[in-house]
Design a protein around this motif. Structure first.
Motif, PDB file in Angstrom:
ATOM      1  N   GLN A   1       0.843  -1.199   0.000  1.00 18.12           N
ATOM      2  CA  GLN A   1       0.000   0.000   0.000  1.00 18.12           C
ATOM      3  C   GLN A   1       0.875   1.244   0.000  1.00 18.12           C
ATOM      4  O   GLN A   1       1.711   1.407   0.884  1.00 18.12           O
TER       5      GLN A   1
ATOM      6  N   ARG B   1      -0.652   4.368  -0.580  1.00 14.23           N
ATOM      7  CA  ARG B   1      -1.544   5.514  -0.389  1.00 14.23           C
ATOM      8  C   ARG B   1      -2.688   5.078   0.525  1.00 14.23           C
ATOM      9  O   ARG B   1      -2.845   3.906   0.818  1.00 14.23           O
ATOM     10  N   ARG B   2      -3.489   6.047   0.942  1.00  9.99           N
ATOM     11  CA  ARG B   2      -4.649   5.742   1.778  1.00  9.99           C
ATOM     12  C   ARG B   2      -5.769   5.212   0.882  1.00  9.99           C
ATOM     13  O   ARG B   2      -6.179   5.889  -0.061  1.00  9.99           O
ATOM     14  N   PRO B   3      -6.280   3.994   1.152  1.00 10.40           N
ATOM     15  CA  PRO B   3      -7.372   3.463   0.334  1.00 10.40           C
ATOM     16  C   PRO B   3      -8.666   4.236   0.558  1.00 10.40           C
ATOM     17  O   PRO B   3      -8.890   4.798   1.627  1.00 10.40           O
ATOM     18  N   ASP B   4      -9.518   4.271  -0.455  1.00  7.91           N
ATOM     19  CA  ASP B   4     -10.831   4.908  -0.351  1.00  7.91           C
ATOM     20  C   ASP B   4     -11.767   3.931   0.360  1.00  7.91           C
ATOM     21  O   ASP B   4     -12.061   2.862  -0.167  1.00  7.91           O
ATOM     22  N   PRO B   5     -12.262   4.280   1.566  1.00  9.21           N
ATOM     23  CA  PRO B   5     -13.087   3.330   2.334  1.00  9.21           C
ATOM     24  C   PRO B   5     -14.412   3.017   1.655  1.00  9.21           C
ATOM     25  O   PRO B   5     -15.039   2.000   1.959  1.00  9.21           O
ATOM     26  N   LEU B   6     -14.872   3.846   0.748  1.00  7.10           N
ATOM     27  CA  LEU B   6     -16.149   3.602   0.089  1.00  7.10           C
ATOM     28  C   LEU B   6     -16.036   2.612  -1.055  1.00  7.10           C
ATOM     29  O   LEU B   6     -17.019   1.968  -1.427  1.00  7.10           O
ATOM     30  N   THR B   7     -14.856   2.475  -1.623  1.00  7.88           N
ATOM     31  CA  THR B   7     -14.746   1.620  -2.805  1.00  7.88           C
ATOM     32  C   THR B   7     -13.729   0.495  -2.684  1.00  7.88           C
ATOM     33  O   THR B   7     -13.742  -0.427  -3.470  1.00  7.88           O
ATOM     34  N   GLU B   8     -12.829   0.555  -1.700  1.00  5.64           N
ATOM     35  CA  GLU B   8     -11.722  -0.393  -1.705  1.00  5.64           C
ATOM     36  C   GLU B   8     -11.694  -1.360  -0.522  1.00  5.64           C
ATOM     37  O   GLU B   8     -10.727  -2.083  -0.367  1.00  5.64           O
ATOM     38  N   TYR B   9     -12.717  -1.401   0.287  1.00  7.89           N
ATOM     39  CA  TYR B   9     -12.702  -2.333   1.408  1.00  7.89           C
ATOM     40  C   TYR B   9     -13.641  -3.514   1.199  1.00  7.89           C
ATOM     41  O   TYR B   9     -13.843  -4.300   2.098  1.00  7.89           O
TER      42      TYR B   9
END
Ligand code: FES
Length: 104
Positions: A92, A94-102
């Motif tokens: 990783q 970068r910071r993952p987008d919690p709305l699309t990547e979890y």
């Protein structure tokens, strides 16, 4: 840094996992964090704010320094995941987008 003892010594089955699109030999069911610790640059992620490299530390699911993307699932703890044939691991950066990547 670290090296794996041979499968002759452990009785394990050798498989291939992909780390940042590079094929890496691992032992089936080996913790992914252990695999990351023997593959340059020996890190699992970069911090989202400063970009500092981080590496697996506790190896028991507590510190979250081993967060990687495993088969498209962001922020997975590498020390809690076991190696399977063909697994795709991305460090990783970068910071993952919690709305699309979890996932769901
Ligand atoms: S190494 Fe600490 S949570 Fe995985």
């Amino acid at each position: 840094m670290f090296h794996k003892v041979g499968p002759d010594e452990t009785g394990g089955k050798l498989i291939t996992v992909w780390i940042d699109d590079q094929p890496i030999a691992a032992e089936e069911n080996e913790p992914l964090a252990a695999v990351l610790l023997r593959v340059e640059p020996y890190t699992s992620r970069m911090t989202p704010l400063s970009g500092a490299p981080r590496a697996p530390y506790c190896m028991m699911g507590v510190c979250f320094e081993c967060l990687v993307e495993i088969d498209g699932m962001a922020s997975s703890r590498g020390c809690m995941a076991q190696a399977r044939e063909g697994m795709n691991i991305q460090r990783q950066v970068r910071r993952p987008d919690p709305l699309t990547e979890y996932g769901q």
